[in-house]
Structures are given as C-alpha cells and as structure tokens.
Design a protein around this motif. Structure first.
Motif, short mmCIF file in Angstrom:
data_model
loop_
_atom_site.label_atom_id
_atom_site.label_comp_id
_atom_site.label_asym_id
_atom_site.label_seq_id
_atom_site.Cartn_x
_atom_site.Cartn_y
_atom_site.Cartn_z
N GLN A 273 0.68 -1.14 -0.07
CA GLN A 273 0.15 -0.04 -0.12
C GLN A 273 0.98 1.25 0.09
O GLN A 273 0.62 2.31 0.83
N ASP B 276 1.91 4.62 -1.85
CA ASP B 276 0.97 5.46 -2.76
C ASP B 276 1.91 5.94 -3.82
O ASP B 276 3.04 6.37 -3.72
N SER C 238 6.56 0.21 -7.04
CA SER C 238 5.23 -0.20 -6.99
C SER C 238 4.65 0.20 -5.62
O SER C 238 5.18 0.33 -4.81
N ALA C 239 3.44 -0.43 -5.74
CA ALA C 239 2.58 -0.44 -4.20
C ALA C 239 3.42 -1.27 -3.15
O ALA C 239 3.04 -1.28 -2.09
N ASN D 39 2.85 8.00 3.29
CA ASN D 39 1.87 8.22 2.06
C ASN D 39 1.67 9.92 1.95
O ASN D 39 1.12 10.04 3.02
#
Length: 658
Positions: free
Chosen positions: A138, A140, A160-161, A183
């Motif tokens: 997760q 961002d 990447s995430a 994030n």
C-alpha cells in the motif's frame, strides 16, 4: 513433587521424547508483526517450540504461505488476505497436534495506510549513502516520504505499491533506528521499529587461531568492528566457508585450502561494499597428528598429507616422564600431561617435518599428581591436577623455558575437565556437582576465583559433571552430568560469572559422554550408545529434536558442516556418519566402517574429507575416506592405512593440529 520420584518421572519423559513417542503440541511464543493490512501480502514470523517438519499455520482460517523454516522454533510466511478487519485467531498444526490462539493477530482496515515489512540491506555505515529497497504494501504511487530515525532519506522512488527505493542518510552514530514511511497524499504512515542498523566503520582487528593446515577446514574467529550479516571473507584470495556472524564484532568461518605453505591476508567485504584487509594475518602450514603412548613413555608425530590424508613416517620422542596422555598444541610446542608422575612435558615441533625435540626446562614439575587435563589460554597452559585438588598455570620464562606461574587449591575440590572462554578458566568438579571459574591475570598469570565460584550445576553432589562445552558466543556453557544422566545449562555474564538457566538440568536418556555445540544446536553422545540432537531456544532449555541409536562402551563425536561423525566400540570399533537436516535437526544415517588395529574405545578426528581414528588398545591410526556427497566411508582406499606409530599400545589419545 521433588526428589528421586520427580527425577525418575522426568527421565521417563526424556526417554519418551528420544524414542519418538507422543509428539509435543506446538507452542507459540511470539508473532512479528501482530497486526497487518486486510489485503495481506506482508511477511509474518511465528516463533515458539515443537514446530515439526511440515507444520502449518492458519491466520483467521486461511493458510500462511510458508517461505522458510528455522528448525522447530520458527516459521516465516506471507500473510493471507483477511476476511474482516479486527482480531482473528492464529492456529499452528504440527504432527497431528495443534495450538490455537484466539485474537492473536489483528487485520487493519485502512486501505490508504502503508505497511513496511523489511529493508534490504538492513544495515550500512554511519556515513550513510547506502541504497536500500523497502518492501511492504500500500505504498502510494503518487509519492512517499522516508525517515530513518528523524533524518529524511534521499532519492526516494516508488517502484510499485509493494516496493520503494531510497538512499540512506547519515546517522547520528552506530545502532538500530526506526524506519518511517508516509504516504504523501493521505499523511498516513507506518513504522518498522529498529528496521535499519547503522554499523560502525568496518575494520578487522584479529583472527584466532592465526595458523592452520594447508588442507583448510580450520575454524577461525575474526574480530573487528562493523562486521555485517551477509559479508564475505577471503583468506589469501579464496573464499572461506560456513561464515556466520556472532554479532557486529565477531564472526566464525572455516578456512579454504591452500596449495602452498604461506602467510596470507584476510579480507572482509560487507553487502554494502565496505572492505577491510588484515595483512599477513593467517599462516598456512603443514598439519600434524600427535599420538601419546603411556606404556612407552613416548609420543609420536605424523605429518598429514594435505590432499590424501596419508600419514608420513612418525617421529617419536621420550617425554621424560611417566605415562604421557593428554596433549595440547599451540602451533609451535606440544604439551603433554604425564599422568604417572607430577609433570608436564614441553616438546618443540619442527614446522616443516613435525620432528619432535625436548624444549628447554622440560618436563615442568607440578608437585601435584595427575591425571592431568590441559587447555591453552593464549601463550599460557592451564592444567587441572585430577589426582589432587589443584589447578595450575604454566607460562614461558624470559629465557623461553616454561615454568609454573601459579598452582592454586581448587576450593579443596578434585578438578576434572576444563575449558578456556573469554580469557577465563572454567573447571568441572566431578565430586561436588559444580564448576569453578577463575580470572587469569594477563601479566602474572595468577588465578583468582570469580565472584560466587564454584557454581552448582544442579542435581547435587552425585551428579558428577564430566563434560562441558561453550556455545560460539560464549554466553552459555553446557555441562553433561554423568551421575544423574542430565544436561545442565549455565548462562555466562560479562564478568564470566555463571548462573544456572531455569528449567535445567534436563534429563537425557543416558549419561552424556561427549558434547558438541553448533550454533543453536547441541549434539550429545550418550554413554552405552546413541546420539541426540537438541535445539536450544531463547529460553536456554534444550529440547531434543532427533536421535540415533548404536551400542558400545564409549563414543566420540566430530563434525563436518551439517554432518556428524561418531566413533564407538561395539567389539568392532565402528565409525558412523549421520547427516543432519540444517532446518529441522533430523538425523539420517549414511554409512559405517570398521577400524582395524587394536581394540577398545576409539579416538576420532575429522580432517578435510578424511576421518582419522585410533583404538585405545592399539598402536596405529586408520584413515578413512568420507564421500562428501553420499556420506559413505571407505576404510580401504587410503594407501598405507592403518598407519603404525611404531610404539607399544595402548594409544591414549590422538591430537590433530589446526
């Protein structure tokens, strides 16, 4: 319940464990982390005990995708996607038994909060500049911020995430720091506590021993600063094997082979590219095998051919005393305890031929009778006088001749086996169920008892502590108690003081005859037959994980990587090979061979693909080939084996030089 009844019950339980009956249920002691995203995908590590081979983990009823196992004490895997946010159950299933922990793990609902699982590499120099990859979920894609402690990383890129790359800033000093990823859009963050370690500048300081055989296989301890996990060590340009870091200042490894006798450099390279060289630090020399013959009053010295293991013609020499038995070799001198008298012989050893000579002042009179046990402490020799109640320290005088630096009453107790660790001397007291410990003055060589010495091992005066072995870190010592058939464990603090680990001693199936420590495992040879492998978790209480059976009057164990070599006497003096699974500790028998020449209890040494074995009532040494792939032994392929010492039996002991 206390006393003999309790001890009998514990022994029965131990016999069941070694025999493989009624497996223990798995026990969970920790989760890391205890919370995670509802989407799953992060690493989860479960620690505990009795995780059998093939053990499975369920989180909220969903299976953990297992990526690695650490014996029976840890499982690591990828967290499955959760069904709902909030606390959920964790369940471990092993060998038909299970352990369920209600609400042990918590799934987090927030979809815009990042979660950090690891950094690679996880350490680097205080100066910073290390490029790291941050793994998690997760992240961002629009942007994240990365802090190490309170210092921002540079060059932050969201790949990447699940992946972020960054360059580590300079640190305030050596030590671990938290890693915080935020994030940018949501302002929500995740912290990986102590996720990155700033290491001290890499610098090698010393190596011990500083000399070894051309055949390689010498176990060395390298000290310094900034020694990082994942480092590589070159000895004279060739890579060392079985490299294992003990902490940021020490590592252990096996030396590679060398085609010539030479003094070479040691070079360590860390994963982040730092390199340090210790010039002219290690000397490759010839290897020798020494044999003591008490009835002849002599010792023999053989040169060992590096590639073949063939023994050269022996050089024999009278020791100048009665019944030479125990020996110790410091790279230049061979020390021989003379059990029939009250002296220790000091013999010179030619570094090329192995020819023996009597050193000045030999033998050194002790005034206290043997049998003697010997241990080297730097340039000094420590001696326990088992026929009296004294321990001694011998050292070289200004003229080169050895003399007694100290002869001390051992608390009025008859001493037994002894060991040196951390610059201190530890002595077993078989008649009192205890261990004595002494500091050795670095200038005078004088002994002084440590606070609280002697230390009880448990089991009472009848326990008869007979064997001891320290782990690689020197933080624990294991003691085999013959009288009560137990295994005691004592922790060692910074001052060298011993404290018995709660829950020990633990019962074993028979009297411990030999002990060998390897990382977090302990191999115990049982008198009368058998080899048991114990795992030692963080509690310090050994747990048996595997065993093998054989019958015989005595046994000795040596080790080659994840392979145990055991010699015992069953009327035919057998040598057996057992492979050990590095993950589970399980033993698998591979091959056996019969040793020729003489009878009685065997003596065994491992030598770079060869096994050297003598028999106590013989006068020769057999050399066996050990196949590195199959583990099979060949007693007939080494030309000239068995090799005669030309001396009369019995052959009390063999000693292989480093």
């Amino acid at each position: 319940m206390h006393g003999p009844t309790a001890r009998t019950l514990l022994a029965a339980v131990a016999l069941l464990a070694v025999g493989g009956c009624a497996p223990e249920p798995p026990k969970v002691q920790g989760l890391d982390p205890a919370t995670g995203p509802l989407d799953g995908g992060i690493p989860l590590r479960i620690t505990g005990r009795h995780f059998g081979h093939g053990a499975q983990v369920l989180v909220g009823g969903e299976p953990l995708v297992i990526t690695s196992r650490s014996g029976s004490v840890a499982i690591t895997g990828t967290l499955p996607r959760g069904r709902t946010a909030g606390p959920t159950d964790l369940k471990v299933v092993s060998r038909g038994r299970s352990n369920r922990l209600p609400g042990a793990f918590t799934y987090v609902l927030e979809s815009d909060r990042p979660f950090v699982s690891s950094l690679a590499p996880a350490q680097g120099p205080v100066a910073g500049g290390t490029a790291v990859t941050i793994a998690g979920v997760q992240f961002d894609p629009a942007g994240v911020g990365v802090l190490l402690d309170t210092r921002p990383a540079s060059g932050v890129t969201v790949v990447s995430a699940q992946e972020v790359r960054a360059t580590v800033p300079a640190g305030a000093g050596p030590g671990p720091v938290d890693v915080v990823v935020t994030n940018t859009a949501s302002g929500k963050s995740s912290t990986l506590a102590r996720g990155y370690t700033y290491s001290a500048a890499l610098a090698l300081a010393s190596v011990d021993p500083a000399r070894g055989a051309r055949a390689g296989g010498t176990r060395i301890t390298v000290t310094g600063t900034g020694l990082a996990a994942g480092a590589t060590l070159r000895v004279g340009g060739a890579a060392a094997t079985e490299l294992r870091g003990l902490d940021s200042t020490r590592l252990v490894a096996l030396t590679p082979a060398s085609s010539v006798a030479a003094t070479v450099d040691l070079t360590l390279t860390t994963p982040d590219g730092q390199e340090s060289t210790l010039a002219a630090a290690f000397t490759y020399g010839e290897q020798f095998l020494f044999a003591s013959h008490p009835a002849a009053g002599r010792v023999a010295s053989f040169r060992v051919a590096p590639a073949t293991g063939v023994l050269g013609l022996p050089s024999t020499l009278a020791t100048g005393g009665a019944q030479p038995t125990r020996m110790a070799f410091d790279g230049e001198r061979l020390f021989v305890g003379q059990d029939g008298g009250s002296s220790v012989a000091v013999l010179g050893v030619n570094s090329t031929s192995g020819v023996l000579s009597v050193a000045a002042g030999s033998p050194v009179a002790l005034s206290q009778p043997g049998p003697y046990e010997l241990a080297l402490l730097g340039s000094r020799l420590c001696v326990s006088c088992g026929g009296a109640t004294h321990v001694a320290v011998l050292e070289a005088a200004p003229g080169g001749a050895f003399q007694v630096a100290d002869l001390r009453l051992n608390h009025g107790l008859r001493p037994g086996r002894l060991a040196v660790q951390g610059g201190r001397l530890y002595v077993l007291n078989p008649d009192a169920g205890s261990v004595s410990a002494y500091a050795v003055d670095p200038i005078s060589g004088r002994l002084s008892p440590l606070a609280g010495s002697p230390y009880a091992t448990g089991g009472g005066a009848a326990s008869r502590p007979a064997r001891l072995a320290f782990d690689d870190t020197g933080s624990r010592v294991y003691v085999g108690l013959e009288g009560t058939r137990e295994l005691a464990v004592l922790s060692v603090d910074a001052a060298g003081v011993l404290t018995r680990v709660p829950g020990t001693p633990v019962p074993v199936a028979a009297a411990p005859a030999e002990l060998m420590v390897d990382a977090n495992r302990l191999a115990v040879v049982l008198a009368g037959g058998g080899l048991a492998v114990y795992e030692v978790p963080s509690t310090g209480v050994p747990v048996v994980v595997s065993s093998a059976s054989f019958t015989g009057s005595g046994a000795q164990v040596d080790r080659a990587a994840d392979r145990y070599l055991v010699a015992w006497d069953d009327g035919g003096s057998r040598v057996a090979v057992h492979d050990r699974d590095p993950a589970t500790g399980a033993l698998t028998p591979r091959g056996t061979a019969t040793v020729l020449g003489g009878a009685g209890e065997p003596r065994l040494r491992f030598h770079h693909g060869k096994v050297l074995v003598s028999r106590r009532d013989g006068a020769s040494i057999s050399v066996l080939d050990l196949d590195g792939t199959t583990g099979l032994l060949d007693a007939s392929s080494v030309p000239g084996s068995p090799f005669s010492s030309t001396l009369s039996p019995p052959l009390a002991e063999i000693l292989l030089s480093p």
